[in-house]
Design a protein around this motif. Structure first.
Motif, PDB file in Angstrom:
ATOM      1  N   SER A 198       1.076  -1.080   0.162  1.00 44.67           N
ATOM      2  CA  SER A 198      -0.016  -0.018   0.041  1.00 44.67           C
ATOM      3  C   SER A 198       0.824   1.218  -0.067  1.00 44.67           C
ATOM      4  O   SER A 198       1.917   1.394   0.491  1.00 44.67           O
ATOM      5  CB  SER A 198      -0.902   0.160   1.228  1.00 44.67           C
ATOM      6  OG  SER A 198      -1.714  -1.008   1.379  1.00 44.67           O
ATOM      7  N   GLU A 199       0.414   2.336  -0.607  1.00 35.00           N
ATOM      8  CA  GLU A 199       1.025   3.669  -0.632  1.00 35.00           C
ATOM      9  C   GLU A 199       1.390   4.172   0.773  1.00 35.00           C
ATOM     10  O   GLU A 199       2.458   4.774   0.930  1.00 35.00           O
ATOM     11  CB  GLU A 199       0.412   4.557  -1.585  1.00 35.00           C
ATOM     12  CG  GLU A 199       0.729   4.317  -2.895  1.00 35.00           C
ATOM     13  CD  GLU A 199       0.005   5.223  -3.808  1.00 35.00           C
ATOM     14  OE1 GLU A 199      -0.432   6.154  -3.462  1.00 35.00           O
ATOM     15  OE2 GLU A 199       0.176   5.080  -4.958  1.00 35.00           O
ATOM     16  N   VAL A 209       0.710   3.074   5.180  1.00 32.10           N
ATOM     17  CA  VAL A 209       0.632   1.977   5.788  1.00 32.10           C
ATOM     18  C   VAL A 209       0.204   2.491   7.254  1.00 32.10           C
ATOM     19  O   VAL A 209       1.198   3.505   7.576  1.00 32.10           O
ATOM     20  CB  VAL A 209       1.837   0.786   5.873  1.00 32.10           C
ATOM     21  CG1 VAL A 209       1.521  -0.118   6.869  1.00 32.10           C
ATOM     22  CG2 VAL A 209       1.584   0.268   4.465  1.00 32.10           C
ATOM     23  N   ASP A 242       0.540   6.978  10.172  1.00 38.72           N
ATOM     24  CA  ASP A 242       0.447   6.854   8.723  1.00 38.72           C
ATOM     25  C   ASP A 242       1.881   7.126   7.997  1.00 38.72           C
ATOM     26  O   ASP A 242       2.280   8.185   8.088  1.00 38.72           O
ATOM     27  CB  ASP A 242      -0.549   7.700   8.017  1.00 38.72           C
ATOM     28  CG  ASP A 242      -2.212   7.387   8.454  1.00 38.72           C
ATOM     29  OD1 ASP A 242      -2.239   6.341   8.670  1.00 38.72           O
ATOM     30  OD2 ASP A 242      -2.788   8.498   8.415  1.00 38.72           O
ATOM     31  N   TYR A 271       4.840  -5.346   7.190  1.00 40.93           N
ATOM     32  CA  TYR A 271       3.986  -4.364   6.170  1.00 40.93           C
ATOM     33  C   TYR A 271       4.884  -4.219   5.195  1.00 40.93           C
ATOM     34  O   TYR A 271       6.064  -4.304   5.021  1.00 40.93           O
ATOM     35  CB  TYR A 271       4.045  -3.045   6.866  1.00 40.93           C
ATOM     36  CG  TYR A 271       3.182  -3.288   8.162  1.00 40.93           C
ATOM     37  CD1 TYR A 271       1.744  -3.069   8.357  1.00 40.93           C
ATOM     38  CD2 TYR A 271       3.902  -3.660   9.381  1.00 40.93           C
ATOM     39  CE1 TYR A 271       1.198  -2.945   9.600  1.00 40.93           C
ATOM     40  CE2 TYR A 271       3.080  -3.645  10.846  1.00 40.93           C
ATOM     41  CZ  TYR A 271       1.723  -3.443  10.585  1.00 40.93           C
ATOM     42  OH  TYR A 271       1.091  -3.471  12.091  1.00 40.93           O
TER      43      TYR A 271
END
Length: 163
Positions: free
Chosen positions: A41-42, A44, A50, A150
């Motif tokens: 994901s751009e 996380v 974030d 992640y």
């Protein structure tokens, strides 16, 4: 005995002519690369923060620099908090992947303490593959926090040429 000596000399000469091999290794399996994209994901969220990455990729054609052999790919990257909060201490950067179409350079990056701050961790890998400059690649960072893995991605990053 003489033939063994000749063969040994030939082996030494041939092995010394090998091109310098890059650091890390190439992943060429399309399923492995597809799996990286599916997990990444751009942004996380880790510990209510974030996080995102900002890569800078280049090949240096000037004398010196980080990549001293064959002007290989150098990947600088920073992991940052969107709200400029301090990066958690429990993060471990495992691998960085630079994906060029059907190949991915998998490398273990080195932390750059000189460029890091409270809200950003900077790191780099040098001696990557000799991919063309001017092309766009994707960068994925594999991070572990509290036993959970992640994957953070940044798409369409140009490999720059420094002359």
């Amino acid at each position: 005995m003489r033939s063994i000596l000749i063969i040994s000399c030939m082996m030494i000469i041939l092995s010394s002519c090998d091109k310098y091999k890059f650091d890390g290794h190439l992943i060429k399996d399309p399923n492995d690369i597809s799996e990286l994209y599916s997990k990444a994901s751009e942004v996380v969220t880790i510990n209510n923060q974030d996080l995102f990455i900002q890569p800078d990729l280049y090949r240096n054609f000037m004398p010196g620099g980080l990549s001293k052999k064959d002007h290989r790919l150098v990947a600088h990257c920073s992991l940052s908090d969107m709200d400029k909060n301090a990066i958690p201490d429990n993060l471990e950067i495992k691998f960085m992947y630079v994906i060029n179409d059907s190949e991915a350079w998998k490398t273990f990056p080195t932390i750059d303490d000189n460029s890091s701050s409270d809200y950003s961790i900077s790191f780099y890998s040098a001696e990557g593959p000799n991919w063309d400059t001017g092309i766009e690649v994707d960068v994925v960072l594999e991070v572990v926090s509290n036993g959970k893995t992640y994957f953070i991605i940044s798409n369409d990053n140009e490999i720059k040429k420094i002359e």
